[in-house]
Every structure is written in structure tokens, then in C-alpha cells.
Design an enzyme around this catalytic site. Structure first.
Site, PDB file in Angstrom:
ATOM      1  N   SER A 579     -25.715  -8.577  -2.802  1.00 45.84           N
ATOM      2  CA  SER A 579     -25.678  -9.396  -4.010  1.00 45.84           C
ATOM      3  C   SER A 579     -24.431  -9.064  -4.811  1.00 45.84           C
ATOM      4  CB  SER A 579     -26.919  -9.144  -4.866  1.00 45.84           C
ATOM      5  OG  SER A 579     -26.792  -9.744  -6.139  1.00 45.84           O
ATOM      6  N   TYR A 592     -32.343  -2.990  -9.384  1.00 46.78           N
ATOM      7  CA  TYR A 592     -31.889  -3.964  -8.386  1.00 46.78           C
ATOM      8  C   TYR A 592     -30.408  -3.760  -8.056  1.00 46.78           C
ATOM      9  CZ  TYR A 592     -31.036  -8.566  -6.217  1.00 46.78           C
ATOM     10  OH  TYR A 592     -30.684  -9.591  -5.361  1.00 46.78           O
TER      11      TYR A 592
END
Length: 701
Positions: A579, A592
Site C-alpha cells: 500500500s 496498518y
């Protein structure tokens, strides 16, 4: 016409009056219907085997007079899936006029080219070499089939005598001859010498049957096959055993699958010495009875008899001498035992080529075995794609049935090596191979994708499959996997329920991939979830689940993949779907973002370590994939909306506008990034591809 349901014990009666009646008097449609139901029963003919035809009266477009036209399966087709587009339409009288210019056996190749001068239907598929076998016979509907029972009769010693014993004067018989125009002449002569017969047995080859209507032809074929099957069944019962009884004891089913999973990557690597191959495994009762038998050592080297069989299986299999109870955990030790067997097989195949070749023979093809037998465990096949290798396995099972029947009747006989070579290296066969479409970029490769039950993972699997790869879908949601797997054609995909936080679950997924396709070449770790919370709201559970799925899952997948890759020796690709958040610091993202950063750096570490194994390890960084992405279905969307001071409904527009290109990013865009790395950038490793429309704060350099 009596179309009452018939009872058969050895073939499937599939004629449906309602379906047939709906076709009316369209003889071509009825011929296609008959073809499809014949091809649906592998005891009658296998994929791509046999051909069928019908003759109709049509208007000649040039003279407006009535002419007889023969419609016949075209070259390379399959009767089980035959459609109008797969047939050839030829003037029957022109085809028969070719007898006036035929120059004998040396003229066979020219005759095939002359078939084009007989074309009536300009949309015809290329006529096959069997076209004159149908055209020189006078019947309206004809079947040329390769039923196991009939080839057993055709390949038995004293085949002509056996034919007479089963059918009396109602069947003709012609000795082995390579398919072509002269064989058509032999069929014509056999009928002239034996008027009133219902069919002809072709020595070492197959069966011709016919009828005035499509249904009569169908029933005639089934009845002839049934009679041969009953005769063989009686002979087997009289003999009491087949293949000389059992020499080796089969391992239990689960033990066989475990052995297969351990050895298939090694076999795949050895079979791929020239080109990468896809595998298939079979351990059916029919297979095990044969490969465990006392007669295996005698029968396997003889090779197959029917051309349709050995064109797909090679003339003979490789039989392994490994004990079924042998410990296969030491891959290097097992490889040292396997390599000499493969070297000997390749040398024997080269010798076969050198002895039999002619001045104009095509170059020697891949000398590796297609069929590999491991007594007590099962039968492996390896070829260019899953369909081809599955069909090769099915054809060898047909050959087993033929040997079983022929041995029960009298004794099995195979074609002389020179006859087999002349079929295998026929220039017409080479021309057919040259017409095959170019292979896709990822053909011969197997990809396992985590999180493939939907969203980005499914889009990645779709992209890889569209470019030729076999795909193994994994996810924790079995229903989603079932639905996803159903979107692919046969021989493209399989699925395995897999929890990437559990090493045993990962091992089971790899085992499924190996058993189904022979090994694995590409791993895409797309499984994941997203949690957007401030540090004070982030719990230990939040932290651990992200680390387990994204980081530890990536590690365990890579660790087990490495073991398979080293067995295969073919290199590979490992792709992490990370990501933008692994590169960019932002609020409410500590757990995250940290996990994604760990994924990215692990890729660099793996790239450095696995380069010696020719494994490329790379990262694709998505951002703003809202439409179609599973992570936006939960609390993550609310968290990101809150962090950016907008509503959930405003997220798609917000993310589209914030990148430099002002583009909406979709799962297919991420899939394209993956394909670029595995299908195009074959000298790229340790890299990151950002698929985010351009986020300046996420630029890697």
C-alpha cells in the site's frame, strides 16, 4: 423410426427424442447432435479423437443444380464440442474424383492439399486427413470412433479372427494402415467385398460404423461397441485376473496424494528441461490396477497402438523404480535417483528419432516423457497446458483399457516403431502444430493468489488467467471461492480455502496447487484487511491481526514457496500487494502503515536472498481502490473518511481527485501492475510499482 430408450451396460445411451425432434429434418444439426453425445462418453472416444459425418443434397451456387455435399469434422476438432464452425463441407463427387489422380502411398500429402479443391462451403474448417475415409463410403451418416473395447479388438493378436468371432459376417476388417486416401480406398474395397456389413474394424486403430439416419448411425455405433465390451468382459471373467495380478500394493489414498505432492515439483522440473510444463495426477482404480501389476514391466515399453493415443502420450511412458514407501523428504537425494531415469528416457527417445527419421522429417521434438508412472502411488502427466496434460492422461487410461481388453482376448500388440514415427513426425501433423495459436505470455505458469474470493485478489487472478496462467484461488471464505472459481473455464483454475495466519492451511493450499497443476510459479499475496485507528484506539488485537495476515502470512507463504521453487528449478515470481501507506506517514494509521512497510521491506530482503534461485520478488502499491475493493466494505472506509474530514459517500471522488492524474483506481489497475511484473519485467526484482494515479509523497525515489 424406433427411438425407444435402449439399454446398454458399457456405453451411455444419451439420445433425447425431444432435443432431436426440435432439430426437425436438419441433417447437419442432427449429425452435430449425434457427434456431441458420442463425444460425451470417454469410453466411446476421447477429447479430439474420432470424426463423424453426414451427406446432404444442396443447391450448387454456380449451377443451381442439386449436388451431394459431405459435412465432416474438420482438422483438430473434438466431436464432443463440435459446432457448425468446426466442420468442413465438400462436394462428394469431386472428392471421389480424386481417385483418378491419386498416385499411391507416396502421394498422400498432395491429396490432402487437393481436398481444398473439393470445398463446397466457403466457411469450412480445414478438412482432416480422414476426410476420404468418409467420402469414399456411400452412407448418409458415418461415425469413426476410438472406443477402448474396439481398439482392444483391433490391437489384439489375431484381430481379424476375433472380429469374425464377435460379429460374424456383419463386420468388415482391414489391417493397420496410416490414415489417408489409400485407407479410404481400402474401406471402399472392404465394403464392396462384404456388402451388407454394418461397420469395419481398422487394425490397431478403431471403428467405422454407419446408418441411413443420424439415429440409426448412433444406435449402430453403440450396439457394435456394446458387443465388443461384452465379449471382453466374458474373456476377463474366464481368465480370472488381468495384467498378471498385482506386484505392488497401493498406498492408502491420502498417502498417495502426499507422495504425489512431494514428488510432482521434482518431476515437473525434470520434464521442463526444454520448456516449462503443467502437470496432472491420476490414481483411479483403473490406473492403479495397471501400474501395480506384474505385466507393467512388459506392457509399458511396448507403447500404445492407436495413433490418437501416442500422439498425445508419446509412444511409451517413463516408469519410476522408486519404492512407494520411500521417504521423499530429502529432495536432493530423490533428484539424484530421478535424473538418471530421465536421462535414459531422453536418450532412448533420441535413438528412436535417429533410427526412424527420414530426409525430410521435422526436427526432433521435446524428448521428455509425457506420462510418468510411480507404482503404488499413481500416474503423472506433463504437457504444455492443463487441458493437454489432462487429455494425455485420459488417453493413456484409454490405452490401459485397450491393453487390458487385448490381453484378455489373446495378447496385446502395438504398432512397429517406424509406423508410430511416421505418424508422430508426419509432415501434415507438423503443419497442424505450426497452425496452433501463439502461446500467451503466462502460459505454462501456475499462479496462487491469496484473497482471491473477490476484490483486488479476484481481479489479479482474472488478469493472470486471461494471459495464459493457471490460477489457484485462495481465501478464507469458501462460498466466495466457489463463486469465483465458477467464472473460469475448465482446466484454468482451482481453489483452496486458506487462512494465511496458519502455516498448515498454507501448506494445504500449496498441496492443492501442486496436485492440480504440478507446481507453482507465481505467488501474489493479496489477502488482507485494513484498520484505521488512532494510536490510543488501536488495540493489541488490531496490531496482531494485521501483523499475522500481512507480514507473517507473507513470510510463511514465501518460505513454503521457496521449497517448491527449489524442487522445480524453474525460478518464479513473488508479488506482495502492499500500500501507499507503507511509504507515507499519516494520522490514524500506525498499525496498518507499519505492517505495510514491513511487507515492503521483506520484499527487498527476499529479493536479495532468492535471486540465486531466479525468483523475482516485487511489490505493487495500490492506493484509493474504493470501487470493487473488499477492504472498503467495513470500518476502514469510515476511518479514512474521518481522518480526511469527509463523509464515506465522498471518498471515491476524494481519492480520485487527490492523485496527480486525477484518475479513479480500480482492482483491474492493480492486476495490470501485477501482470507487468510477472509477464513483462522479467529482469526486475526488489522493486515497487505504485498504482495510485501518482501520489508525490509516495514516490519511491
Amino acid at each position: 423410426m424406433d427411438t425407444a430408450v435402449k439399454k446398454f451396460n458399457h456405453v451411455n445411451y444419451l439420445w433425447d427424442n425431444d432435443k432431436a425432434n426440435a432439430l426437425g429434418d436438419d441433417q447437419v444439426a442432427l449429425f452435430l447432435y449425434r457427434s456431441n453425445i458420442l463425444g460425451a462418453d470417454l469410453r466411446i472416444t476421447n477429447y479430439g479423437g474420432g470424426n463423424t459425418s453426414c451427406k446432404t443434397i444442396e443447391k450448387d451456387p454456380l449451377t443451381n443444380s442439386n449436388v451431394e455435399v459431405m459435412w465432416v469434422k474438420g482438422s483438430g476438432g473434438d466431436i464432443g464440442t463440435l459446432t457448425r464452425a468446426g466442420i468442413a463441407g465438400l462436394y462428394t463427387d469431386r472428392l471421389r474424383d480424386l481417385k483418378k489422380v491419386y498416385g499411391g502411398l507416396e502421394d498422400e500429402d498432395r491429396m490432402v492439399r487437393l481436398f481444398d479443391h473439393c470445398i463446397y462451403d466457403l466457411d469450412s474448417k480445414a478438412p482432416s486427413i480422414d476426410t476420404p475415409l468418409h467420402g469414399l463410403l456411400p452412407f448418409a451418416h458415418i461415425d469413426h470412433l476410438h472406443p477402448d473395447a474396439l481398439i482392444a479388438v483391433a490391437a489384439a493378436a489375431d484381430s481379424e479372427k476375433v472380429t469374425k468371432e464377435i460379429w460374424g459376417d456383419t463386420m468388415g476388417w482391414v489391417p493397420w494402415q496410416r490414415p489417408g486416401f489409400d485407407l479410404g480406398l481400402q474401406l471402399e474395397k472392404c465394403l464392396a467385398d462384404n456388402p451388407g456389413i454394418r461397420g469395419i474394424v481398422l487394425g490397431s486403430h478403431g471403428l467405422f460404423t454407419w446408418g441411413d439416419t443420424s439415429y440409426e448411425c448412433y444406435i449402430n455405433s453403440l450396439e457394435v461397441i456394446e458387443m465388443a465390451s461384452e465379449y471382453i468382459e466374458k474373456k476377463i471373467a474366464e481368465k480370472g485376473s488381468v495384467f498378471g495380478g498385482q506386484k505392488v500394493q497401493s498406498l492408502p489414498k491420502e498417502a498417495r496424494l502426499e507422495k504425489a505432492a512431494q514428488i510432482m515439483p521434482l518431476l515437473r522440473g525434470l520434464c521442463s528441461s526444454e520448456k516449462r510444463m503443467i502437470g496432472h495426477f491420476s490414481d483411479s482404480d483403473v490406473v492403479m490396477e495397471y501400474i501395480n501389476s506384474n505385466d507393467l514391466e512388459r506392457l509399458a515399453p511396448m507403447g500404445t497402438s492407436c495413433p490418437d493415443h501416442f500422439l498425445r502420450t508419446k509412444i511409451q511412458p517413463l516408469v519410476l523404480t522408486l519404492d512407494p514407501n520411500e521417504d521423499l523428504s530429502d529432495s536432493d537425494a530423490i533428484l539424484k535417483k530421478l535424473e538418471p531415469a530421465f536421462e535414459a528416457y531422453r536418450a532412448e527417445y533420441k535413438n528412436y528419432y535417429e533410427i526412424c527419421k527420414k530426409s525430410n522429417s521435422p526436427a526432433m521434438r521435446d524428448p521428455n516423457p509425457v506420462i510418468i508412472i510411480y507404482p503404488g502411488v499413481g500416474m503423472f502427466s506433463f504437457s504444455k497446458d492443463k487441458q493437454t496434460t489432462r487429455v494425455a492422461s485420459e488417453f493413456y487410461i484409454n490405452a490401459i483399457n485397450v491393453m487390458r481388453g487385448a490381453e484378455a482376448i489373446t495378447a496385446y500388440t502395438s504398432l512397429p516403431r517406424q509406423e508410430a514415427f511416421d505418424i508422430e513426425y508426419w509432415l501434415l501433423e507438423e503443419a497442424k502444430l505450426s497452425r496452433m495459436p501463439k502461446e500467451a505470455a503466462l502460459s505454462r505458469k501456475v499462479a496462487l493468489v491469496t484473497g482471491a474470493g473477490g476484490g483486488i485478489g479476484k481481479a489479479i487472478a482474472d488478469k493472470l488467467a486471461a494471459n495464459g496462467a493457471n490460477v489457484v484461488l485462495t481465501d478464507i471464505n469458501e462460498q466466495a471461492l466457489i463463486e469465483a472459481n465458477a467464472t473460469y473455464k475448465r482446466d484454468v483454475s482451482t481453489y483452496a480455502v486458506c487462512d494465511v495466519t496458519n502455516i498448515d492451511s498454507i501448506a494445504s493450499a500449496y498441496k492443492k496447487a501442486v496436485i492440480e497443476f504440478g507446481g507453482v510459479d507465481i505467488i501474489v499475496h493479496s489477502a488482507g484487511l485494513a484498520i484505521s485507528k488512532s494510536i490510543e484506539d488501536t488495540t493489541e488485537k488490531d496490531w496482531n491481526i494485521l501483523q499475522s495476515i500481512l507480514v507473517k502470512g507473507q513470510f510463511d507463504l514465501a518460505k513454503q514457496f521457496t521449497e517448491i521453487v527449489r524442487k522445480q528449478g524453474l525460478g518464479g515470481d513473488y508479488i506482495a500487494i502492499a500500500s501507499k501507506n507503507g511509504l507515507v506517514a499519516g494520522p490514524n494509521n500506525v498499525a496498518y502503515g507499519t505492517a505495510k512497510a514491513a511487507q515492503q521491506h521483506m520484499v527487498r530482503l527476499l529479493a536479495a536472498e532468492l535471486a540465486k534461485d531466479k525468483v523475482r520478488v516485487n511489490t505493487v502499491n495500490p492506493d484509493g481502490v474504493i470501487v470493487g475493493s473488499k477492504i472498503w466494505e467495513g470500518a476502514w472506509a469510515e476511518g479514512r473518511a474521518k481522518a480526511n474530514g469527509i463523509t464515506v459517500e465522498e471518498l471515491p471522488a476524494f481519492y480520485a481527485k487527490r492523485n496527480l492524474l486525477n484518475e479513479i483506481i480500480t482492482p483491474d489497475d492493480i492486476a495490470t501492475g501485477v501482470f507487468a511484473l510477472v509477464g513483462l519485467l522479467d529482469k526486475s526484482t526488489g522493486n515497487i510499482i505504485n498504482v495510485d494515479g501518482g501520489m508525490a509523497n509516495a514516490f519511491v525515489r
